[in-house]
Structures are given as C-alpha cells and as structure tokens.
Design an enzyme around this catalytic site. Structure first.
Site, mmCIF file in Angstrom:
data_model
loop_
_atom_site.group_PDB
_atom_site.id
_atom_site.type_symbol
_atom_site.label_atom_id
_atom_site.label_comp_id
_atom_site.label_asym_id
_atom_site.label_seq_id
_atom_site.Cartn_x
_atom_site.Cartn_y
_atom_site.Cartn_z
ATOM 1 N N ARG A 1 0.848 -1.201 0.000
ATOM 2 C CA ARG A 1 0.000 0.000 0.000
ATOM 3 C C ARG A 1 0.872 1.235 0.000
ATOM 4 O O ARG A 1 2.048 1.148 0.368
ATOM 5 C CB ARG A 1 -0.850 0.045 1.277
ATOM 6 C CG ARG A 1 -1.815 -1.087 1.400
ATOM 7 C CD ARG A 1 -3.014 -0.811 0.557
ATOM 8 N NE ARG A 1 -3.954 -1.915 0.642
ATOM 9 C CZ ARG A 1 -5.153 -1.882 0.096
ATOM 10 N NH1 ARG A 1 -5.556 -0.814 -0.573
ATOM 11 N NH2 ARG A 1 -5.955 -2.911 0.200
ATOM 12 N N HIS B 1 12.133 -1.425 -4.351
ATOM 13 C CA HIS B 1 11.335 -1.771 -5.529
ATOM 14 C C HIS B 1 12.184 -2.645 -6.462
ATOM 15 O O HIS B 1 13.353 -2.347 -6.693
ATOM 16 C CB HIS B 1 10.908 -0.479 -6.247
ATOM 17 C CG HIS B 1 10.025 -0.742 -7.417
ATOM 18 N ND1 HIS B 1 8.666 -0.989 -7.287
ATOM 19 C CD2 HIS B 1 10.304 -0.847 -8.734
ATOM 20 C CE1 HIS B 1 8.157 -1.219 -8.489
ATOM 21 N NE2 HIS B 1 9.125 -1.133 -9.381
ATOM 22 N N LEU C 1 1.511 4.856 1.864
ATOM 23 C CA LEU C 1 1.200 5.419 3.177
ATOM 24 C C LEU C 1 0.439 6.729 3.025
ATOM 25 O O LEU C 1 0.602 7.451 2.044
ATOM 26 C CB LEU C 1 2.494 5.679 3.949
ATOM 27 C CG LEU C 1 3.238 4.441 4.426
ATOM 28 C CD1 LEU C 1 4.544 4.852 5.084
ATOM 29 C CD2 LEU C 1 2.403 3.625 5.397
#
Ligand code: GRF
Length: 195
Positions: free
Chosen positions: A93, A111, A95
């Site tokens: 998700r 990532h 933030l």
C-alpha cells in the site's frame, strides 16, 4: 542505536535480511528492528518477527471502513516506540499523507526494478519482471528510495543492476533481483544513518 520499523505484506525475506544485518552484519550496533507491522494477517513476515521476538502487529487496512485507520495506528506505534527509520519491505500500500509528512526523509522503500523504469501503480511483484522481459531489457535490478506520497517516485538512495540473460523467465529474474535486494537494503539503511 537507531530504531527501525518494518512494514510488510508478504514473505518478508527483505525483513529477514535487515534483521540479520542488525544482528551480525553491516548494521550491527547501528540499528535494531523494534517493530514489524503487516496489513496482511497471514504474512509469513509476521512469523519471522515472532521467531526473532520482535514486536509485531497485524493492522487491518480498512478497519471500520476508514482508509486512514491504518495510518493513525502506525503513527501512534511509531511515536510510542520512538522509531527513527521506517522501512517498507514488500508492503503493498502507499502510506497516508500524514505519516509521510511527519516522517519525511525517514521512510524507505525497496522496488524490484531500476526506477524510474517499471515503477508506478500496478507495477509490483511478478508484473515488474514480466514487463522487463517483455520489453527486452538487457538490465534490471533493484532500487531503494525515499517514500513520498506517490508510487515509486521518491529520491533514489541506492540502485544495483544485474544482467537479464536471454534464458531468464520472470521467476528466475525475480529470484536474482531478490538476492540483490537483500544486500542493498541494509546498505541503504546504513547510508541514511551515516547521512
Ligand atoms: C521485493 O521484491 C520488493 O522489492 C517488493 O516486494 C518484494 C518483497 O519480497 N517491494 P519479500 O516479502 O521481502 O520477500
């Protein structure tokens, strides 16, 4: 000693790499993982935290139909435990604005691509590696970057590349990239602590 919180949603191999580096690697005597928070009750990452006797919490993302419940809860935890650095490690998700603002410059994400390539909404997990192979890229890798309010756009801290060999499937590429991630995440944390 800097206090780390790690946010997770899944397997938690990066969490493990961070923990290991604080116990007997490059973060020894520098940082300690004090909190693990998952938005997925079944994340194996929570089991890893339990095995290491690290405080761990499952916080439901949409409890009480309120989008920001998760953010308010983690903020309380971070402030109570006096957390210095927040590491997103396979956290699925983004933030909320309040957390990002209060901890500006102290939230990191990893990532599995060479950002800005193959980043953004929908670019996660196997989708990244499939897209890299589909595009015929000769190199891929991983990036640790600061977190801002968008997906994968914050300032880059560390990036490391590997060759994408013609015989690589998305699964093989994912495995190779993960191996790099386990090395660069602790390095990036060290860099932030040392400024
Ligand atoms: C990693 O590839 C990371 O780049 C991405 O999610 C994956 C998490 O793997 N954000 P794990 O849960 O740390 O094993």
């Amino acid at each position: 000693m800097k206090k780390l919180a790690v946010l997770v949603s899944g397997n938690g191999s990066n969490l493990q790499a961070i923990i290991d580096s604080t116990k007997c690697g490059i973060l020894k005597n520098m940082a300690k993982v004090c909190l693990v928070v998952s938005n997925n009750a079944n994340a194996y990452a929570l089991e890893r935290a339990r095995n290491e006797a690290i405080k761990n919490l499952y916080i439901k993302w949409r409890a009480f139909e309120d989008d920001s419940f998760f953010d308010r809860e983690i903020l309380k935890q971070f402030q109570n435990l006096k957390i210095d650095i927040i590491c997103l490690a396979g956290f699925n998700r983004i933030l909320g604005k309040s957390v990002v603002k209060i901890f500006d410059g102290k939230i990191l994400n990893i990532h599995p691509s060479l950002l800005p390539k193959f980043g953004g909404k929908g670019m996660y997990g196997r989708f990244v590696h499939e897209a890299v192979i589909q595009a015929g890229e000769k190199k891929s890798g991983s990036t640790v970057h600061f977190v801002d309010e968008n997906y994968d756009t914050g300032k880059i801290i560390i990036q490391e590349a590997i060759d994408v060999l013609p015989e690589y499937t998305p699964n093989i590429l994912a495995k190779k990239v993960l191996e790099i991630e386990h090395k660069i995440y602790p390095k990036a944390i060290k860099k932030i602590i040392e400024n």
